[in-house]
Design an enzyme around this catalytic site. Structure first.
Site: not given
Ligand code: NAD
Ligand code: UD1
Length: 339
Positions: A37, A100, A125, A150, A154, A179, A218, A293
């Site tokens: 970030s 991490n 997640s 990853y 979790k 989700f 896609v 994928r």
């Molecule tokens: P993000 O990368 O935008 O935010 C994570 C933040 O944590 C960043 O600002 C990064 O700089 C900071 N960070 C990472 N490691 C650190 C450390 N060791 N010490 C201090 N700061 C640290 O990600 P996000 O999308 O906001 O996701 C937040 C959390 O939610 C993550 O744990 C991610 O795995 C989880 N999550 C995200 C999604 C998604 O799709 N975005 C889905 C399910 C779970």
């Molecule tokens: C991905 C991660 C999952 C994580 C989640 C949350 C993988 C295999 N899985 O899941 O572990 O918890 O993100 O951030 O990376 N898609 C395309 N074209 C693209 C990108 C995605 O068609 O360029 C499709 C994918 O095949 C999928 C859908 O869009 O069907 C969503 O993809 P994505 O946003 O990566 O999320 P997840 O697959 O749910």
């Protein structure tokens, strides 16, 4: 009102949750190492909230840095967003991910124990469910072995929280299984800003929309779903942020392990999202059908009934709003926070 430490609060979900927390009256301290970030997000938060949010630059793996925060502030609870989250990268760098994410969460919990802070909310997640046997997924659907380091971090952190709660029953452990978070704050000032070429669907669509990438690939249209593309439960990040406030209100100082799915309960396909995005842009978004994928689950969506019943929370924003807000953020910030 309680003071909440938000590690990872400068990130995508964390920054939106900071807004929801402050608007709900909580005092917030952001802790982030900016590994994924930018400091600009703090200025944007100030603009949205009309005040500075206390910030400490540090790493959750550094015990002394966290102890310093607990010395400086009386912290009542921690919402931990700090973690690495790129699935593909985690396959190449498993040790970095365990270090991490798992070591980081463990260090945070150690300091919390030392300072008698017993409220922990963790960003888990839907990936913990692996390839689901059936949908929608409830909180009691089986947790499977993850298909990436990853995902396994979790699962490991969820177990670590549950085991610590047995040893230290005063803990309130809240495991929120997100989700697919998408969208952005309605101001267009904060949003998702991944480094390099995005792995996830929504940031990829956003970069195609502003011309940074030529078209969306896609990944597969021969899955056993209505239109052949994979189905996900996309949830607006502002709804997700509100889910954290609801969880905090319900679980603060209520010892136990509290697990909730945070999703809408509706599954949309990749092509549904392309359509919604095209509508938001006012023109057709270019896409091509590409091979599947590796590791993709066919369909994944939540049964969000438990969160509704116990937290009184449910997602409000629909797919069109998710697409419109994501597009608005990217249009205003074509290069993310680098402008
Ligand atoms: P993000 O990368 O935008 O935010 C994570 C933040 O944590 C960043 O600002 C990064 O700089 C900071 N960070 C990472 N490691 C650190 C450390 N060791 N010490 C201090 N700061 C640290 O990600 P996000 O999308 O906001 O996701 C937040 C959390 O939610 C993550 O744990 C991610 O795995 C989880 N999550 C995200 C999604 C998604 O799709 N975005 C889905 C399910 C779970
Ligand atoms: C991905 C991660 C999952 C994580 C989640 C949350 C993988 C295999 N899985 O899941 O572990 O918890 O993100 O951030 O990376 N898609 C395309 N074209 C693209 C990108 C995605 O068609 O360029 C499709 C994918 O095949 C999928 C859908 O869009 O069907 C969503 O993809 P994505 O946003 O990566 O999320 P997840 O697959 O749910």
């Amino acid at each position: 009102m309680a003071t909440i430490l938000v590690p990872g609060g400068a990130g995508f979900i964390g920054s939106h949750t900071v807004i929801a927390l402050v608007n709900a009256g909580y005092d917030v301290v952001i802790f982030d190492n900016f590994s994924n970030s930018k400091p600009t997000v703090l200025e944007r938060l100030k603009k949205i909230l009309g005040k500075n949010i206390p910030f400490v630059c540090g790493d959750i793996r550094n015990r002394e840095q966290i102890e310093n925060v607990f010395e400086q502030y009386k912290i009542d609870g921690v919402i931990n967003f700090a973690g690495l989250k790129a699935v593909g990268e985690s396959v190449k760098k498993p040790l970095e991910y365990y270090d991490n994410n798992v070591h980081g969460a463990r260090t945070l919990l150690q300091v919390m124990r030392e300072y008698q802070c017993h409220n922990f909310i963790f960003s888990s997640s839907a990936t913990v469910y692996g390839e689901p046997d059936s949908v929608p997924l409830t909180e009691s659907s089986p947790v499977k072995r993850a298909n990436s380091p990853y995902g396994q971090t979790k699962i490991d952190i969820e177990y670590m929280c549950q085991e610590l709660q047995i040893a230290a029953p005063e803990f309130s452990m809240v495991l929120l299984r997100y989700f697919n978070p998408v969208g952005a704050h309605e101001s267009g000032l904060i949003g998702e800003d991944p480094k390099g070429i995005p792995n996830n669907l929504m940031p990829y669509l956003c970069q195609v929309a502003v011309g940074r990438l030529p078209h969306l690939n896609v990944f597969g249209n021969d899955y056993p779903t209505p239109d052949g593309t994979c189905v996900r439960d996309y949830i607006h990040v502002v709804d997700l942020a509100e889910g954290h406030v609801a969880a905090l209100k319900h679980c603060l100082n209520v010892p136990g392990v509290h697990i909730y799915n945070l999703g809408t309960g509706i599954g949309y396909s990749v092509l549904d999202m392309v359509k919604a995005f095209s509508k938001a842009m006012g023109r057709e978004l270019p896409y091509k059908i590409a091979p599947r994928r590796a590791g993709d689950v066919v369909q994944c969506y939540a049964d969000p009934a438990l969160a509704k019943k116990e937290l009184g929370w449910s997602a409000k924003k629909n797919l069109d709003q998710m697409a419109a807000d994501s597009y608005n953020w990217q249009k205003n910030n074509p290069n993310g926070y680098d402008d």
